[in-house]
Design an enzyme around this catalytic site. Structure first.
Site, short mmCIF file in Angstrom:
data_model
loop_
_atom_site.label_atom_id
_atom_site.label_comp_id
_atom_site.label_asym_id
_atom_site.label_seq_id
_atom_site.Cartn_x
_atom_site.Cartn_y
_atom_site.Cartn_z
N LYS A 206 0.84 -1.20 0.00
CA LYS A 206 0.00 0.00 0.00
C LYS A 206 0.88 1.26 0.00
O LYS A 206 0.69 2.16 -0.79
CB LYS A 206 -0.91 -0.03 1.23
N GLU A 212 10.60 -4.53 4.52
CA GLU A 212 10.73 -5.93 4.07
C GLU A 212 10.40 -6.04 2.58
O GLU A 212 11.13 -6.67 1.80
CB GLU A 212 9.77 -6.83 4.86
N GLY A 267 -4.68 -2.06 5.12
CA GLY A 267 -3.88 -3.21 4.66
C GLY A 267 -4.55 -4.54 4.93
O GLY A 267 -4.65 -5.41 4.06
N ARG A 268 -5.07 -4.71 6.15
CA ARG A 268 -5.66 -6.01 6.50
C ARG A 268 -7.08 -6.18 5.98
O ARG A 268 -7.72 -7.20 6.21
CB ARG A 268 -5.59 -6.22 8.03
N GLU A 353 -4.32 -6.93 14.85
CA GLU A 353 -3.85 -5.59 14.47
C GLU A 353 -5.03 -4.61 14.57
O GLU A 353 -4.83 -3.42 14.82
CB GLU A 353 -3.26 -5.59 13.04
N HIS A 384 -4.29 -33.59 17.62
CA HIS A 384 -3.16 -34.40 18.07
C HIS A 384 -2.04 -33.53 18.59
O HIS A 384 -0.89 -33.95 18.67
CB HIS A 384 -2.68 -35.29 16.92
N LYS A 504 9.54 -0.53 14.21
CA LYS A 504 10.07 -0.20 12.88
C LYS A 504 11.15 0.87 13.01
O LYS A 504 12.22 0.78 12.40
CB LYS A 504 8.96 0.37 11.99
O1 F6P Z 1 3.40 -2.99 9.75
C1 F6P Z 1 2.05 -3.16 9.64
C2 F6P Z 1 1.52 -2.83 8.29
O2 F6P Z 1 1.40 -1.46 8.16
C3 F6P Z 1 0.21 -3.53 8.03
O3 F6P Z 1 -0.87 -2.85 8.54
C4 F6P Z 1 0.21 -3.65 6.56
O4 F6P Z 1 -0.71 -4.61 6.12
C5 F6P Z 1 1.64 -4.05 6.32
O5 F6P Z 1 2.37 -3.30 7.25
C6 F6P Z 1 2.16 -3.85 4.93
O6 F6P Z 1 2.07 -2.52 4.54
P1 F6P Z 1 2.25 -2.11 3.02
O7 F6P Z 1 1.16 -2.74 2.24
O8 F6P Z 1 2.17 -0.62 3.02
O9 F6P Z 1 3.60 -2.59 2.56
#
Ligand code: F6P
Length: 540
Positions: A206, A212, A267-268, A353, A384, A504
């Protein structure tokens, strides 16, 4: 202090809880032969049987009264109307617009957002069909066969979950991979058997700034360029899903390969936005549309059904009941469907979240417990492993069992046995086995206490006929809205996530200190020690 405890309905619930906390499910069922009918509701292809919960008709009346006193319906209507319900980020939360049928009108800041949503869906469909038909060609002229989604959090968990859930409906000639972790092993293993000339990377982010994702996207670009030789290849082999068009352009991804969405998609809550491109490529635009229809059917149910028949309202209120009155700290999500193996992981972000908050929307400390921990595994594997604790441990763990009437891979007795297990587990949890029953079986006195099942352990049974794109969409929407219901009761904002920020920021600082070994360290003794240890370890 939150005013929740001072509400009439809350206080009435506190008094009512005293009369319910020792009530046994055995008795509740004995008194009402039709309890399963009285405590069930249906919507969008799903049936929720909540009769095995520690509730009476009075409990439900108290919970609905609480919802009304907390103005749940008005809050829901505000979300559907595009109000800025995400108050700390001054944004609407309009994921319901992502699945609204073409022609509907949903306004945000005075603008109807539905045409924009459908324009993006149409572009996605053209692109997805091009990949599926073999029309998308890589730098060497070979067709694209491998799709690697690079994203994290909502830009990964939704797409992976949906891909796994709908694999049965997917094009098996395409290889779908998902890379999320900044641990390079994730990328290395995802591409080790892939040819760059046949590989398309979908960079799903987003913000297009997430550490990452951007680290992995750059690694992917290097991996591609090492084979292709020319930067031109990026244009053919990369697609971006993002709201940050400027950062996408700087990365080298052309506008025709960029699929956007708006800041009112969290995002979620984004798996049905452009973030779902990998899903659409895997199952095709038509099935993706069926999934959206399933979401929409549950949205309409949430919006229109009275609370007394409203699945998300009932599920959300039950969660409040256990979290705040019984002191339950977790909810186990137990899908008896192998294709839903990533569903608990997906729900972890959606629920935790969203509702892992300790202050109200107005910034005051809440005075009750909020968001429970969600966890789970597909049945029967969990039986199990951790079911022992659910049956005989000292904690109360409400369970959500999920099951389908038909298997997508029917064979012999498999599905009968799978369903027998989920039905039996819910029965065992609810009714247990008394000491007398154990003794009557002739179990020696010394062993008898070990064989007693207290019972009275609550569970929901969610059933649908088959796992389809539509039932998946409805299931996800059910949990989305159930999360919203809980947040409305607790008066918290389920749409922000400030709790991810501090880690972060500190990680960025620590990374600089690791990579500049002479930098003076001014953390606490333990953090300093860890950084020094790693500086040495990486140098050896
Ligand atoms: O670190 C949490 C977060 O902001 C989530 O809410 C989101 O889904 C994820 O990181 C990834 O964010 P982006 O889509 O901006 O890379």
């Amino acid at each position: 202090m939150s005013t929740l405890r001072s509400k009439d309905a809350w206080q009435a619930l506190e008094r009512h809880y005293e009369s319910m906390r020792k009530r046994r499910l055995r008795d509740l069922f004995a008194r009402d032969a039709d309890r399963a009918k009285h405590f069930s509701a249906e919507a969008a292809g799903w049936r929720l049987d909540y009769s095995k919960h520690r509730v009476s008709h009075a409990t439900m009346q108290h919970l609905f009264a609480l919802a009304r006193e907390c103005k749940l319906e008005a809050r829901r209507d505000a979300m559907f109307a595009g109000d800025k319900v995400n108050n700390t980020e001054h944004r609407a939360a309009l994921h319901i617009a992502l699945r609204a049928p073409a022609g509907s009108v949903i306004e945000c800041d005075g603008e109807n957002v539905v045409p924009g949503v459908h324009a993006t869906l149409d572009r996605m469909a053209v692109f997805a069909d091009a990949v599926r038909n073999g029309d998308l060609i890589g730098f060497s002229g070979k067709r694209i066969r491998n799709i690697v989604n690079i994203g994290i959090g909502g830009s990964d968990l939704g797409p992976v979950m949906a891909y796994e859930a709908l694999r049965h409906y997917s094009d098996r000639t395409l290889r779908m991979r998902f890379v999320s972790n900044v641990d390079h092993t994730d990328f290395a293993e995802a591409v080790r058997d892939l040819e760059p000339e046949e590989t398309l990377f979908i960079v799903a982010s987003k913000t297009f700034t997430t550490l990452e994702t951007m680290t992995n996207a750059h690694t992917a670009r290097d991996w591609l360029l090492a084979a292709a030789g020319s930067k031109q290849a990026v244009k053919k082999h990369f697609v971006a899903l993002s709201t940050n068009r400027e950062a996408v352009r700087k990365f080298g991804i052309p506008a025709m390969h960029t699929f956007g969405f708006e800041d009112w998609v969290g995002g979620r809550y984004s798996m049905d936005s452009a973030i779902g491109l990998s899903t659409m490529i895997a199952i095709g635009p038509r099935a993706f549309g069926e999934m959206l229809d399933g979401f929409h059917a549950m949205d309409e149910h949430f919006r229109n059904a009275p609370l007394e028949e409203n699945l998300p309202a009932i599920m959300g209120l039950l969660s409040v009941w256990y979290t705040d009155f019984f002191g339950a700290e977790t909810v186990a999500v137990l899908p008896y469907e192998q294709y839903l193996k990533r569903f608990p992981a997906y729900l972890q972000q959606l629920t935790m979240e969203s509702n892992g908050k300790r202050v109200t929307r107005g910034g005051k400390a809440v005075d009750v417990a909020t968001g429970p921990v969600f966890w789970g595994e597909p049945g029967t594997n969990g039986q199990h492993s951790f079911y022992q604790l659910i049956h005989q441990g000292t904690r109360l763990i409400p369970c959500d069992f999920i099951a389908f009437g038909q298997s997508l891979n029917p064979s012999g007795r498999h599905h009968d046995l799978l369903l027998a297990n989920v039905i039996a587990q819910a029965e065992a949890l609810a009714f247990g086995k008394t000491l007398k029953e154990v003794r009557d079986e002739g179990v020696p006195a010394s062993l008898a206490p070990h064989k007693v099942f207290e019972g009275n352990r609550p569970s929901s049974l969610l059933t649908a006929q088959r796992l389809t794109p539509a039932t998946l969409g409805a299931l996800v929407a059910l949990y989305e809205h159930s999360v919203f219901v809980q947040a409305a009761i607790w008066d918290i904002n389920p749409f922000d996530q400030w709790g991810v920020e501090l880690g972060k920021v500190l990680a960025k600082k620590v990374a600089e200190e690791i990579e500049s070994p002479r930098k003076r360290l001014a953390h606490d003794a333990s953090t300093n020690h860890a950084i020094r240890w790693y500086r040495k370890a990486r140098a050896q």
